[in-house]
Scaffold this active site. Structure first.
Site, PDB file in Angstrom:
ATOM      1  N   GLY A  36       0.843  -1.212   0.000  1.00  0.00           N
ATOM      2  CA  GLY A  36       0.000   0.000   0.000  1.00  0.00           C
ATOM      3  C   GLY A  36       0.866   1.245   0.000  1.00  0.00           C
ATOM      4  CG  HIS A  37       3.239   2.175   3.405  1.00  0.00           C
ATOM      5  ND1 HIS A  37       3.236   1.021   4.137  1.00  0.00           N
ATOM      6  CD2 HIS A  37       2.674   3.123   4.197  1.00  0.00           C
ATOM      7  CE1 HIS A  37       2.696   1.243   5.324  1.00  0.00           C
ATOM      8  NE2 HIS A  37       2.337   2.509   5.382  1.00  0.00           N
ATOM      9  N   GLY A 149      -2.991   7.638   0.931  1.00  0.00           N
ATOM     10  CA  GLY A 149      -3.818   6.498   0.555  1.00  0.00           C
ATOM     11  C   GLY A 149      -5.299   6.784   0.802  1.00  0.00           C
ATOM     12  CG  ASP A 152      -5.541   5.475   6.326  1.00  0.00           C
ATOM     13  OD1 ASP A 152      -5.946   4.914   7.349  1.00  0.00           O
ATOM     14  OD2 ASP A 152      -4.578   5.055   5.659  1.00  0.00           O
ATOM     15  CB  VAL A 178      -2.588  -1.812  -2.133  1.00  0.00           C
ATOM     16  CG1 VAL A 178      -1.982  -3.152  -2.523  1.00  0.00           C
ATOM     17  CG2 VAL A 178      -2.120  -0.711  -3.082  1.00  0.00           C
ATOM     18  CG  LEU A 186      -1.994  -4.743   1.453  1.00  0.00           C
ATOM     19  CD1 LEU A 186      -0.680  -4.624   0.680  1.00  0.00           C
ATOM     20  CD2 LEU A 186      -2.170  -6.154   1.983  1.00  0.00           C
ATOM     21  CB  SER A 187      -3.603  -2.037   7.667  1.00  0.00           C
ATOM     22  OG  SER A 187      -3.325  -1.468   8.930  1.00  0.00           O
ATOM     23  NE  ARG A 189      -3.190   0.732  14.507  1.00  0.00           N
ATOM     24  CZ  ARG A 189      -3.097   2.025  14.158  1.00  0.00           C
ATOM     25  NH1 ARG A 189      -3.561   2.432  12.993  1.00  0.00           N
ATOM     26  NH2 ARG A 189      -2.537   2.902  14.960  1.00  0.00           N
TER      27      ARG A 189
HETATM   28  P1  AMP Z   1       0.639   4.835   7.599  1.00  0.00           P
HETATM   29  O1  AMP Z   1       2.063   4.382   7.561  1.00  0.00           O
HETATM   30  O2  AMP Z   1      -0.320   3.792   8.038  1.00  0.00           O
HETATM   31  O3  AMP Z   1       0.467   6.165   8.288  1.00  0.00           O
HETATM   32  O4  AMP Z   1       0.258   5.122   6.085  1.00  0.00           O
HETATM   33  C1  AMP Z   1       1.011   5.999   5.306  1.00  0.00           C
HETATM   34  C2  AMP Z   1       0.262   6.264   4.024  1.00  0.00           C
HETATM   35  O5  AMP Z   1       0.052   5.045   3.325  1.00  0.00           O
HETATM   36  C3  AMP Z   1      -1.124   6.886   4.273  1.00  0.00           C
HETATM   37  O6  AMP Z   1      -1.354   7.886   3.294  1.00  0.00           O
HETATM   38  C4  AMP Z   1      -2.043   5.711   4.101  1.00  0.00           C
HETATM   39  O7  AMP Z   1      -3.339   6.061   3.680  1.00  0.00           O
HETATM   40  C5  AMP Z   1      -1.318   4.932   3.008  1.00  0.00           C
HETATM   41  N1  AMP Z   1      -1.751   3.530   3.001  1.00  0.00           N
HETATM   42  C6  AMP Z   1      -1.731   2.672   4.069  1.00  0.00           C
HETATM   43  N2  AMP Z   1      -2.257   1.483   3.710  1.00  0.00           N
HETATM   44  C7  AMP Z   1      -2.620   1.584   2.409  1.00  0.00           C
HETATM   45  C8  AMP Z   1      -3.220   0.697   1.459  1.00  0.00           C
HETATM   46  N3  AMP Z   1      -3.573  -0.543   1.785  1.00  0.00           N
HETATM   47  N4  AMP Z   1      -3.448   1.156   0.209  1.00  0.00           N
HETATM   48  C9  AMP Z   1      -3.094   2.428  -0.136  1.00  0.00           C
HETATM   49  N5  AMP Z   1      -2.515   3.301   0.700  1.00  0.00           N
HETATM   50  C10 AMP Z   1      -2.287   2.893   1.957  1.00  0.00           C
END
Ligand code: AMP
Length: 285
Positions: A36-37, A149, A152, A178, A186-187, A189
């Site tokens: 996703g990132h 992403g 969120d 993604v 994807l996360s 978490r």
């Molecule tokens: P985070 O590290 O969780 O703060 O996410 C960093 C960035 O990646 C944020 O803009 C999220 O929305 C994006 N992001 C996280 N998971 C996904 C995903 N599965 N698909 C697309 N973008 C994502």
């Protein structure tokens, strides 16, 4: 790939990029990178001359009792993945670099409207923490484009409004969610989930899909669609926080004029809170 831990070092390098006439794309993250990132990095790579990613687990956006301490931290793996995507620079600031010694006295940004309700209600102060760190990072990196992403989605709207309201000179780009082969978004978490919990978690996306299919088929009984999804989640041992159909522009309840809708869901699988959403455009009344 450059790695900078200080704002001064990063800015010297960014200034040189600017002098060379390079456009700058920025991908802020909390690390523990997954596909996703990387989709955000790829989108930035496609459009911008220079790509900067940041990794900072922002304490200001975690509430008491949330998973700040447990949040996965994998800097070496992250570096390898970013290198592979031809990211040009990684900004890896420490807590003192971002907030000095007085986190409690940090100026905070509140984005009214879209930050209230949904995750804003369940996680008080969360979006103030997000808006504050994003504003700060944008001021440090000064990118032409910043990538977020759509997974969120409420965060995406908060950041878009922050940038519009404060006239920050950056274009915000949203990148599609993604998912894994079962539809689970994807996360970082997802790492907390056992195999069994992961299987249960896919119900969230299934409920979103089914609800979207109903709306697309002309069903406008939004309250009963929401209720049915909540029941289905509960039956599948997924504990819903919210499951709502809203205007995709305002996150307010849908009016007859709205054409762009979003179905947003947050739910607990065991102790892990997951969020997801689906956006849809109504082509007929
Ligand atoms: P985070 O590290 O969780 O703060 O996410 C960093 C960035 O990646 C944020 O803009 C999220 O929305 C994006 N992001 C996280 N998971 C996904 C995903 N599965 N698909 C697309 N973008 C994502």
């Amino acid at each position: 790939m450059e790695t900078h831990e200080t704002t001064a070092g990063l800015q010297l390098w960014i200034d040189a990029q600017r002098r060379a006439g390079n456009s700058i794309g920025f991908v802020p993250t909390m690390g523990n990178l997954h596909e996703g990132h990387l989709a955000l990095v790829r989108a930035a790579r496609q459009r911008c001359d220079t790509v900067v990613a940041s990794i900072f687990v922002n304490p200001l956006q975690f509430g008491p009792g949330e998973d700040l301490q447990a949040y996965p931290h994998t800097p070496e793996e992250d570096r390898t993945l970013l290198l592979r995507e031809e990211c040009d620079a990684l900004f890896l600031p420490g807590i003192a670099q971002m907030y000095g010694s007085a986190l409690a006295e940090q100026t905070r940004i509140h984005v009214p409207g879209v930050s209230e309700g949904l995750c804003g209600a369940s996680r008080p102060g969360h979006f103030d923490g997000v808006a504050t760190i994003v504003c700060k990072l944008l001021n440090m990196v000064r990118p032409d484009r910043a990538y977020f992403g759509l997974k969120d989605y409420q965060q995406f709207l908060v950041v878009s409004k922050l940038v519009a309201d404060l006239a920050l000179p950056v274009t915000i780009e949203g990148v599609e969610t993604v998912r894994d082969q079962h539809g689970l978004a994807l996360s970082s978490r997802n790492n907390y989930l056992s195999g069994e919990q992961r299987a249960k978690a896919t119900l969230l996306y299934q409920c979103l899909r089914e609800c979207a299919a109903q709306v697309e088929a002309g069903n406008r009984e939004f309250a009963s669609l929401e209720q049915a999804a909540i029941q289905r989640l509960q039956d599948g041992e997924v504990r819903p926080d919210y499951f709502v159909i809203r205007s995709a522009d305002t996150l307010k309840p849908v009016t007859p004029e709205d054409r762009r809708l979003v179905i947003l869901a947050a739910a607990f699988v065991g102790p892990t809170r997951l969020i997801d959403n689906l956006r849809l455009e109504l082509t007929h009344a």
